[in-house]
Design a protein around this motif. Structure first.
Motif, PDB file in Angstrom:
ATOM      1  N   GLY A   7       0.827  -1.213   0.000  1.00 30.35           N
ATOM      2  CA  GLY A   7       0.000   0.000   0.000  1.00 30.35           C
ATOM      3  C   GLY A   7       0.856   1.255   0.000  1.00 30.35           C
ATOM      4  O   GLY A   7       0.489   2.286  -0.573  1.00 30.35           O
ATOM      5  N   SER A  21     -10.329   3.740   4.144  1.00 30.12           N
ATOM      6  CA  SER A  21     -11.304   2.655   4.312  1.00 30.12           C
ATOM      7  C   SER A  21     -12.434   3.049   5.268  1.00 30.12           C
ATOM      8  O   SER A  21     -13.410   2.321   5.388  1.00 30.12           O
ATOM      9  N   ALA A  70      -3.131  -0.636   2.616  1.00 27.54           N
ATOM     10  CA  ALA A  70      -3.611  -1.689   1.713  1.00 27.54           C
ATOM     11  C   ALA A  70      -3.306  -1.303   0.269  1.00 27.54           C
ATOM     12  O   ALA A  70      -3.138  -0.117  -0.053  1.00 27.54           O
ATOM     13  N   VAL A  72      -5.696   3.256   1.518  1.00 24.20           N
ATOM     14  CA  VAL A  72      -5.708   2.179   0.528  1.00 24.20           C
ATOM     15  C   VAL A  72      -5.265   2.787  -0.801  1.00 24.20           C
ATOM     16  O   VAL A  72      -5.914   3.716  -1.300  1.00 24.20           O
ATOM     17  N   GLY A  75      -4.784  -1.767  -3.454  1.00 25.29           N
ATOM     18  CA  GLY A  75      -5.990  -2.151  -4.184  1.00 25.29           C
ATOM     19  C   GLY A  75      -5.750  -2.257  -5.682  1.00 25.29           C
ATOM     20  O   GLY A  75      -6.127  -1.367  -6.451  1.00 25.29           O
ATOM     21  N   GLY A  95      -8.019  -4.462   3.803  1.00 29.26           N
ATOM     22  CA  GLY A  95      -9.076  -3.561   3.307  1.00 29.26           C
ATOM     23  C   GLY A  95     -10.130  -3.257   4.354  1.00 29.26           C
ATOM     24  O   GLY A  95     -10.939  -2.348   4.193  1.00 29.26           O
TER      25      GLY A  95
END
Ligand SMILES: Cc1cc2nc3c(=O)[nH]c(=O)nc-3n(C[C@H](O)[C@H](O)[C@H](O)COP(=O)(O)OP(=O)(O)OC[C@H]3O[C@@H](n4cnc5c(N)ncnc54)[C@H](O)[C@@H]3O)c2cc1C
Length: 572
Positions: free
Chosen positions: A109, A203, A136, A181, A138, A175
């Protein structure tokens, strides 16, 4: 006396690191040991979230110290230092891959953020890290797997210089909890690669919807959905091709961690396996009296030593990389696919020996046997990484270039280049130092010499009967060539590290006897491939070698393996 080649929490003291790094590594070991084996296993079995561990990490400033580059922190010991990151991976793998995973996806991340020029986003990330937050990455989506070009995370311009992001992501670690993220998507108003965007999401924002954990585990591998998530200028990390490069370069940084994690798993499992086998009496004798049991445990041991030597040497190339030295682009996918698949073999060998014991719920082994499987499959599959490795084969084997020797890199430097790797293109032009001197230095070790014959044979294959145009489209055939090449590179860095650390030559010889057998097995595999030509089949048969047997040497290596019995047992 503890085996210096295998991590042992009871005796671990990485004297080469600075005081604060040593303190943090010790504190991490102590946290796991004081939590105890019973509790760690129960948390694993009950899929408990990792809250207590993250609290420990926040209190000690563990992630903040290890994962903030020097350019983004005032902390005296804050830097991105691959050597100590590797040491921590090994410790996490040793105690539980779920802990490692929360840290690993935090690294991923952070990748797009530390590569970004967006000062506001960098400051935000540094602040979140110092508060003990996790991160995180994504990238993956349910429908697209490795095909990240086809992202359906869509950013519609909001008419005010920003965007509204809508779409889903799948398999995204942390997540559920990440303060930031990094999300990959594309603009609705720009066609092609120029439309890619990497942006930072929170998040906890109301437009961020956590759908579920897609796996049954303490690690939270989320599906989440954004519905008109507002993306302002402070949230945009990269645009256009740079966003795509940031994705690949982040994976470059992240996937380096999988090798040391798998090493930690194997080490803990090995203490349990050898201790169990040595103390189990069948027909009046320890199980370790069986020759096949000795063979399996000795093979597991030397394979593990090979994993460690390769990974340690790869750290040096990773840390010494720069725009004019991109050799890490070969050694990195090697750590990813070769070292982690070796990890699977190590566990398989030991599981054959401990058999029923490996199922028992109060062993670490039971989770090692499951978790070791994931590492070759994450951050790009074995196929994807082998296909990447193949791009370097000709230059590596046949066309060496001059480089200054790369020293051991355990110094307290900040690995700034990793966040300015530049365009991910041009792999075919990367050049390598000559692989032969590493072998020449050990020409007197019988199985190194034997393996060298096979490596020379592979050069002959590439120069004379390399895959033709039709075979170049047959990835099944190419991957079997890739396995042979990967073995040569594996052997090379093992030898370089052996020389730098003065490895015991019995262990080295025994290790290369395994590599000789592996090369022969892959040659047979190539021989049987549908599209192998007659000449290639003949070559494959001629490349088979028998390792040099030496009973006294094998007995000496066995003594080292047997000495692991009882050398470590995790506190209950
Ligand atoms: C536990 C877990 C955690 C994860 N965490 C994250 C995360 O935090 N963030 C994130 O973004 N993703 C994450 N992922 C996704 C993970 O990175 C992908 O699973 C992985 O990249 C492979 O995609 P896939 O499994 O869908 O396989 P697919 O892409 O569907 O591949 C199918 C097959 O095709 C082959 N293949 C595909 N492309 C090629 C190619 N170019 N060359 C050769 N062969 C090819 C593959 O090797 C495989 O055999 C996670 C996945 C899991 C299971």
């Amino acid at each position: 006396m503890a085996d210096p080649l295998i991590f042992n929490p009871l005796t671990y003291d990485p004297a080469h690191f600075d005081t604060e790094t040593r303190r943090l590594l010790r504190a991490t070991i102590d946290w796991f040991e004081s939590r105890g084996k019973r509790r760690i296993i129960e948390d694993y079995r009950s899929r408990a979230w990792l809250g207590d561990f993250l609290e420990f990490s926040a209190k000690e400033g563990l992630f903040a110290t290890f994962l903030t580059p020097a350019s983004a922190t005032d902390r005296e010991d804050g830097r991105w230092d691959t050597a100590r990151i590797a040491a921590l991976n090994e410790i996490f793998g040793f105690y539980g891959l779920d802990y490692w995973y929360a840290w690993q996806v935090t690294i991923l991340g952070l990748g797009p953020v530390w590569q970004s020029d967006n000062a506001a986003a960098r400051d935000r990330a540094a602040e979140l890290l110092s508060q003990g937050e996790v991160f995180a990455f994504g990238l993956s989506e349910k429908a697209h797997g490795a095909d990240i070009y086809s992202t359906d995370m869509l950013l519609a311009p909001d008419g005010d210089g920003g965007f509204l992001a809508t779409g889903s992501k799948y398999y995204i670690g942390n997540g559920n909890a990440a303060g930031l993220v990094s999300v990959f998507g594309r603009r609705t108003d720009v066609e092609g690669p120029d439309g890619y965007v990497f942006f930072a999401a929170d998040s906890r924002h109301p437009a961020y919807h956590l759908v579920k954990n897609v796996v049954d585990s303490s690690k939270y591998v989320s599906e989440f959905r954004l519905d008109g998530y507002p993306v302002g200028p402070d949230d945009v990390l990269h645009t256009g091709r740079a966003a795509f490069d940031a994705a690949l370069n982040t994976v470059n940084v992240g996937k380096f961690n999988l090798c040391t994690a798998s090493i930690g798993i194997c080490e803990h499992a090995m203490y349990e396996a050898v201790t169990h086998a040595r103390n189990r009496i069948l027909y009046g004798r320890p199980v370790t009296a069986f020759p096949h049991v000795r063979r399996e445990l000795a093979d597991a041991y030397v394979r593990l030593v090979g994993m460690k030597l390769f990974s340690d040497r790869a750290v040096d190339y990773f840390r010494s990389a720069g725009p004019d030295d991109r050799r890490y682009l070969l050694f990195n996918p090697m750590t990813k696919m070769k070292v982690t698949t070796e990890g699977e073999k190590v566990i398989d060998l030991m599981w054959d020996v401990v058999a029923a014991k490996g199922f028992e719920k109060d062993t670490y082994f039971a989770q090692a046997a499951v978790e070791i499987r994931s590492l070759p499959k994450l951050e790009g599959t074995v196929h994807v990484n082998l296909a990447l490795i193949l791009k370097f084969m000709r230059n590596h084997l046949l066309d060496p270039a001059g480089y200054e020797p790369v020293a051991t890199r355990l110094d307290a430097a900040d690995d700034a280049f990793l966040f300015r790797q530049g365009p991910a293109r041009g792999l075919g032009s990367v050049r390598f130092h000559d692989w032969r001197p590493a072998f020449d230095a050990y020409a007197a070790v019988p199985n190194v010499a034997r393996f060298r014959e096979q490596a020379d044979a592979l050069c002959d294959f590439v120069a004379r009967i390399a895959p033709d145009e039709r075979q170049s489209r047959d990835l099944d055939f190419l991957l079997s060539v890739g396995q042979l090449f990967a073995l040569v590179v594996h052997g090379q860095l093992i030898l370089e590290q052996a020389r730098l650390t003065g490895l015991d030559e019995d262990v080295l010889d025994e290790l290369f006897s395994v590599l000789v057998r592996d090369f022969s097995a892959h040659a047979v595999e190539l021989h049987g491939k549908d599209s192998a030509s007659g000449e290639q089949q003949d070559w494959a048969v001629a490349a088979i070698r028998r390792p040099v047997v030496d009973e006294a040497r094998s007995a000496r290596v066995w003594e080292r393996v047997e000495a692991l019995s009882g050398a470590y047992e995790m506190a209950l």
